[in-house]
Design an enzyme around this catalytic site. Sequence first.
Site, PDB file in Angstrom:
ATOM      1  N   GLY A   1     -11.788  12.837  -8.046  1.00  0.00           N
ATOM      2  CA  GLY A   1     -10.461  13.397  -8.289  1.00  0.00           C
ATOM      3  C   GLY A   1      -9.388  12.264  -7.813  1.00  0.00           C
ATOM      4  O   GLY A   1      -9.929  10.881  -7.603  1.00  0.00           O
TER       5      GLY A   1
ATOM      6  N   ASP B   1      -4.910  11.674  -6.095  1.00  0.00           N
ATOM      7  CA  ASP B   1      -4.022  12.384  -5.434  1.00  0.00           C
ATOM      8  C   ASP B   1      -2.812  11.963  -6.441  1.00  0.00           C
ATOM      9  O   ASP B   1      -1.660  12.983  -6.645  1.00  0.00           O
ATOM     10  CB  ASP B   1      -3.575  11.751  -4.404  1.00  0.00           C
ATOM     11  CG  ASP B   1      -4.591  12.006  -3.279  1.00  0.00           C
ATOM     12  OD1 ASP B   1      -4.959  13.174  -3.175  1.00  0.00           O
ATOM     13  OD2 ASP B   1      -5.201  10.836  -2.771  1.00  0.00           O
TER      14      ASP B   1
ATOM     15  N   LYS C   1      -5.295   7.342  -4.332  1.00  0.00           N
ATOM     16  CA  LYS C   1      -6.374   8.232  -3.870  1.00  0.00           C
ATOM     17  C   LYS C   1      -6.442   7.987  -2.332  1.00  0.00           C
ATOM     18  O   LYS C   1      -5.882   6.996  -1.585  1.00  0.00           O
ATOM     19  CB  LYS C   1      -7.844   7.650  -4.626  1.00  0.00           C
ATOM     20  CG  LYS C   1      -8.232   7.906  -5.817  1.00  0.00           C
ATOM     21  CD  LYS C   1      -9.179   7.699  -6.496  1.00  0.00           C
ATOM     22  CE  LYS C   1     -10.601   7.939  -5.464  1.00  0.00           C
ATOM     23  NZ  LYS C   1     -10.292   9.615  -5.225  1.00  0.00           N
TER      24      LYS C   1
ATOM     25  N   GLU D   1     -15.035   5.350  -1.823  1.00  0.00           N
ATOM     26  CA  GLU D   1     -14.834   5.823  -3.496  1.00  0.00           C
ATOM     27  C   GLU D   1     -14.462   4.564  -4.193  1.00  0.00           C
ATOM     28  O   GLU D   1     -15.266   4.396  -5.262  1.00  0.00           O
ATOM     29  CB  GLU D   1     -13.387   6.680  -3.325  1.00  0.00           C
ATOM     30  CG  GLU D   1     -13.751   7.701  -2.751  1.00  0.00           C
ATOM     31  CD  GLU D   1     -12.470   8.704  -2.438  1.00  0.00           C
ATOM     32  OE1 GLU D   1     -12.512  10.091  -2.599  1.00  0.00           O
ATOM     33  OE2 GLU D   1     -11.295   8.384  -2.539  1.00  0.00           O
TER      34      GLU D   1
HETATM   35  C1  5RP Z   1     -10.170  11.750  -0.953  1.00  0.00           C
HETATM   36  C2  5RP Z   1      -9.648  11.649  -2.523  1.00  0.00           C
HETATM   37  C3  5RP Z   1      -9.639  12.829  -3.531  1.00  0.00           C
HETATM   38  O1  5RP Z   1     -10.253  12.332  -4.490  1.00  0.00           O
HETATM   39  C4  5RP Z   1      -7.882  13.225  -3.614  1.00  0.00           C
HETATM   40  O2  5RP Z   1      -7.512  13.407  -2.492  1.00  0.00           O
HETATM   41  C5  5RP Z   1      -8.131  14.411  -4.430  1.00  0.00           C
HETATM   42  O3  5RP Z   1      -8.344  15.356  -3.674  1.00  0.00           O
HETATM   43  P1  5RP Z   1      -8.329  16.999  -4.336  1.00  0.00           P
HETATM   44  O4  5RP Z   1      -9.409  16.890  -5.308  1.00  0.00           O
HETATM   45  O5  5RP Z   1      -8.874  17.661  -2.900  1.00  0.00           O
HETATM   46  O6  5RP Z   1      -6.979  17.145  -4.465  1.00  0.00           O
HETATM   47  O7  5RP Z   1      -9.100  10.448  -2.708  1.00  0.00           O
HETATM   48  O8  5RP Z   1     -10.164  10.401  -0.423  1.00  0.00           O
END
Ligand code: 5RP
Length: 221
Positions: free
Chosen positions: A86, A88, A98, A107
Amino acid sequence: MDQDAQKRSAAEAALAYIEPRLTSDTIVGVGTGSTTNFFIDALAGIQHKFDACVSSSEASTERLKGHGIQVLDLNSVDRVEVYVDGADEVNPARQLIKGAGGALTREKIVAASAEEFVCIVDQSKIVDVLGAFPLPVEVIPMARGLVARVLVELGGSPEWRHGYTTDNGNIILDVHGLTITDPAHLESTINDLAGVVTNGIFAAQAADLVLVATPTGVERF
Ligand code: 5RP
């Protein structure tokens, strides 16, 4: 369709995208977060179609193993076919912020190891310019003050994520107030600071494909 339903449909679209390419030798890279959790749960249903996963966090490793999916150390694999995660924020160039979940460093490592990075998001994550979402920066604890002062000089307002330690034993500074018009340049500038492990801009490591769920279906770019 609410946000969770959109996250689930983006995850299911990623599964449909990767499934035809899976073989008994395939290693799948797995990200972190609530959208990725939907992907992990869907992946469990086809675990007989690939070899194993590499994971970007202790939380995802635990969830994968809970489904009986084998998780390998990244150093023990030669090739990661695809990485699914995913974000942000996502801009039109498929550059990302992210790290809300704190797993940005691992990641970025798994994304860099993979042949293809598929990013799965609901439509609330799509922006024209990155930066409205606070930019996470993973920092060696003793460098917190030093790095924070330079981030202020760069125009940001860093906030220490109190009480949080990354899987690597470090702290996170969430940087508010940035308008990131040149993501690649800012990514590299922040990464060059002494004490920074990495930051949550994924520009050098942009997504190859974004699957964005909307109330009317999943779009891709
Ligand atoms: C975690 C991340 C996530 O991929 C990002 O925060 C998105 O999270 P979500 O799918 O809960 O909205 O980078 O470090």
